[in-house]
Design a protein around this motif. Structure first.
Motif, PDB file in Angstrom:
ATOM      1  N   LEU A 111       0.832  -1.207   0.000  1.00 31.35           N
ATOM      2  CA  LEU A 111       0.000   0.000   0.000  1.00 31.35           C
ATOM      3  C   LEU A 111       0.865   1.255   0.000  1.00 31.35           C
ATOM      4  O   LEU A 111       0.496   2.281   0.577  1.00 31.35           O
ATOM      5  CB  LEU A 111      -0.942   0.022   1.214  1.00 31.35           C
ATOM      6  N   ASN A 112       2.015   1.178  -0.645  1.00 34.14           N
ATOM      7  CA  ASN A 112       2.887   2.356  -0.632  1.00 34.14           C
ATOM      8  C   ASN A 112       2.423   3.400  -1.663  1.00 34.14           C
ATOM      9  O   ASN A 112       1.491   3.164  -2.438  1.00 34.14           O
ATOM     10  CB  ASN A 112       4.358   1.964  -0.832  1.00 34.14           C
ATOM     11  N   ASP A 113       3.089   4.542  -1.683  1.00 29.60           N
ATOM     12  CA  ASP A 113       2.649   5.657  -2.517  1.00 29.60           C
ATOM     13  C   ASP A 113       2.633   5.296  -4.005  1.00 29.60           C
ATOM     14  O   ASP A 113       1.747   5.735  -4.744  1.00 29.60           O
ATOM     15  CB  ASP A 113       3.556   6.869  -2.296  1.00 29.60           C
ATOM     16  N   ARG A 114       3.600   4.487  -4.415  1.00 26.96           N
ATOM     17  CA  ARG A 114       3.647   4.101  -5.831  1.00 26.96           C
ATOM     18  C   ARG A 114       2.412   3.302  -6.221  1.00 26.96           C
ATOM     19  O   ARG A 114       1.862   3.466  -7.309  1.00 26.96           O
ATOM     20  CB  ARG A 114       4.918   3.282  -6.104  1.00 26.96           C
ATOM     21  N   HIS A 115       1.963   2.426  -5.311  1.00 27.05           N
ATOM     22  CA  HIS A 115       0.761   1.636  -5.587  1.00 27.05           C
ATOM     23  C   HIS A 115      -0.480   2.528  -5.666  1.00 27.05           C
ATOM     24  O   HIS A 115      -1.360   2.310  -6.506  1.00 27.05           O
ATOM     25  CB  HIS A 115       0.565   0.577  -4.505  1.00 27.05           C
ATOM     26  N   LEU A 116      -0.522   3.531  -4.818  1.00 28.86           N
ATOM     27  CA  LEU A 116      -1.679   4.427  -4.816  1.00 28.86           C
ATOM     28  C   LEU A 116      -1.720   5.282  -6.075  1.00 28.86           C
ATOM     29  O   LEU A 116      -2.797   5.633  -6.562  1.00 28.86           O
ATOM     30  CB  LEU A 116      -1.646   5.321  -3.574  1.00 28.86           C
ATOM     31  N   GLU A 117      -0.526   5.597  -6.609  1.00 32.26           N
ATOM     32  CA  GLU A 117      -0.468   6.431  -7.809  1.00 32.26           C
ATOM     33  C   GLU A 117      -1.039   5.712  -9.027  1.00 32.26           C
ATOM     34  O   GLU A 117      -1.392   6.343 -10.029  1.00 32.26           O
ATOM     35  CB  GLU A 117       0.983   6.844  -8.100  1.00 32.26           C
ATOM     36  N   GLU A 118      -1.148   4.400  -8.957  1.00 21.33           N
ATOM     37  CA  GLU A 118      -1.667   3.636 -10.083  1.00 21.33           C
ATOM     38  C   GLU A 118      -3.187   3.744 -10.200  1.00 21.33           C
ATOM     39  O   GLU A 118      -3.773   3.224 -11.148  1.00 21.33           O
ATOM     40  CB  GLU A 118      -1.249   2.171  -9.943  1.00 21.33           C
ATOM     41  N   HIS A 119      -3.823   4.413  -9.229  1.00 16.45           N
ATOM     42  CA  HIS A 119      -5.274   4.600  -9.247  1.00 16.45           C
ATOM     43  C   HIS A 119      -5.600   6.084  -9.427  1.00 16.45           C
ATOM     44  O   HIS A 119      -4.758   6.955  -9.237  1.00 16.45           O
ATOM     45  CB  HIS A 119      -5.893   4.086  -7.937  1.00 16.45           C
ATOM     46  N   ASN A 120      -6.828   6.339  -9.764  1.00 18.40           N
ATOM     47  CA  ASN A 120      -7.264   7.727  -9.935  1.00 18.40           C
ATOM     48  C   ASN A 120      -7.838   8.292  -8.640  1.00 18.40           C
ATOM     49  O   ASN A 120      -8.916   8.897  -8.627  1.00 18.40           O
ATOM     50  CB  ASN A 120      -8.312   7.810 -11.058  1.00 18.40           C
ATOM     51  N   ILE A 144      -6.364   7.526   2.773  1.00 12.50           N
ATOM     52  CA  ILE A 144      -5.734   6.199   2.712  1.00 12.50           C
ATOM     53  C   ILE A 144      -4.436   6.189   3.505  1.00 12.50           C
ATOM     54  O   ILE A 144      -4.152   5.251   4.270  1.00 12.50           O
ATOM     55  CB  ILE A 144      -5.477   5.794   1.243  1.00 12.50           C
ATOM     56  N   CYS A 145      -3.619   7.221   3.334  1.00 13.61           N
ATOM     57  CA  CYS A 145      -2.346   7.281   4.057  1.00 13.61           C
ATOM     58  C   CYS A 145      -2.561   7.335   5.557  1.00 13.61           C
ATOM     59  O   CYS A 145      -1.787   6.756   6.339  1.00 13.61           O
ATOM     60  CB  CYS A 145      -1.527   8.484   3.590  1.00 13.61           C
ATOM     61  N   LYS A 146      -3.602   8.016   5.988  1.00 16.81           N
ATOM     62  CA  LYS A 146      -3.922   8.068   7.412  1.00 16.81           C
ATOM     63  C   LYS A 146      -4.326   6.691   7.917  1.00 16.81           C
ATOM     64  O   LYS A 146      -3.892   6.258   8.997  1.00 16.81           O
ATOM     65  CB  LYS A 146      -5.040   9.084   7.657  1.00 16.81           C
TER      66      LYS A 146
END
Length: 328
Positions: free
Chosen positions: A34-43, A52-54
């Motif tokens: 669930l790192n930032d790179r994984h989150l960037e793959e979504h809109n 999500i980060c919280k």
């Protein structure tokens, strides 16, 4: 208990962070962090990312982790935790043994009694995509491919990141290795007979081939030509040479209840040696000097003889040394 193998992905800089983490921190670490790179793959919107980060920073249990994935569907549309992470949480248990590999070197780890699934969201671990972990893994260096059974090597060719090795022989080797090298009182009731049948059940198909090569070298001085081992020559494993007159020697090796038809080799210009550990060699003519059968009994006797000591691989030698001592 279960024997596992896990692919340890090389990530980060200088390119060894996850394997170093496993060995130095006594954990089995995996991705899906669930790192930032994984989150960037979504809109995700910026506001959603902050939420999500919280939630990510507040993960204290597998349930928290699964809940976040279910809510935000980070890795799949159904919001289901990856199967490798589910196995890491539900199926890996104390006393299980795990094989990992790094740059051709194999390690065996035992899962300790206090082992638990954790999510480590510290900055460095998060960036290296190694947050999902099993703790209390006692790692021990075994060695390169020479030191491990062929079935362990084969288990790393394909498959999931974390999967069990379904092999009685690998389970027996893994337990026996742990007992003899690390803690003799750990795994009980290991039924290992010092006989031919047990020997062939413990070594791999590749080990069988290597043992035949060693036998032919010891018995006749034949030399292996490795470049002749090709898919286009499926009839035989490879070609050997008789250094006295350059006669070609062809071999076929089968492990298990596999029959070999001697007639299939009569067209070859040279000598042929056929071996099957549990099957039969059919249409064999005892008067034919060019096609010979190597019996399982003869090969086993060679394997545990002094002549084999220094010319067989460590994965073979491990069991031949054991059986040699037991038979004495």
């Amino acid at each position: 208990m279960i024997i596992w193998r896990s692919h340890i992905k090389i990530v980060g800089s200088p390119g060894r962070s996850r394997i170093d983490l496993c060995l130095n921190k006594s954990v089995l670490a995996m991705g899906w962090s669930l790192n930032d790179r994984h989150l960037e793959e979504h809109n995700f919107s910026e506001d959603e990312k902050r939420k999500i980060c919280k939630q990510r920073a507040a993960i204290k249990s597998y349930e928290d982790y699964a809940s976040l994935i279910k809510e935000w569907k980070v890795y799949n549309a159904k919001g289901i935790v990856n199967a490798n992470i589910r196995r890491l949480y539900y199926d890996v248990k104390p006393d299980d043994l795990i094989w990992i590999r790094d740059n051709g070197i194999y390690y065996l780890g035992r899962v300790g009694e206090a082992s638990q699934w954790v999510y480590d969201s510290s900055k460095e671990i998060l960036e290296s995509d190694s947050t999902t972990q099993r703790t209390c893994i006692e790692w021990h260096k075994v060695g390169d491919e020479f030191h491990v059974p062929g079935r362990v090597v084969d288990a790393f060719i394909l498959g999931a990141t974390l999967q069990r090795i379904n092999s009685d022989a690998v389970e027996l080797f893994s337990k026996h290795y742990y007992n003899t090298k690390i803690d003799n009182n750990c795994y009980k009731d290991l039924s290992i007979r010092a006989d031919q049948e047990m020997f062939y059940s413990l070594i791999s198909s590749t080990d069988c081939e290597d043992l035949v090569y060693a036998y032919l070298f010891s018995e006749y001085g034949y030399i292996v030509i490795p470049s002749t081992n090709k898919q286009s020559t499926a009839l035989f494993e490879c070609v050997l040479l008789d250094p006295k007159d350059r006669t070609h020697i062809y071999i076929q090796v089968k492990k298990g209840k596999v029959n070999i038809d001697a007639n299939a080799f009569r067209h070859l210009q040279g000598k042929v040696f056929l071996f099957t550990s549990e099957g039969n060699v059919t249409n064999l003519d005892d008067n034919d000097e060019n096609i010979k059968r190597i019996s399982p009994e003869k090969l086993f006797d060679f394997a545990i003889s002094d002549a084999a000591k220094n010319i067989v691989s460590d994965s073979i030698s491990y069991w031949t040394e054991y059986m040699r001592k037991a038979l004495k």
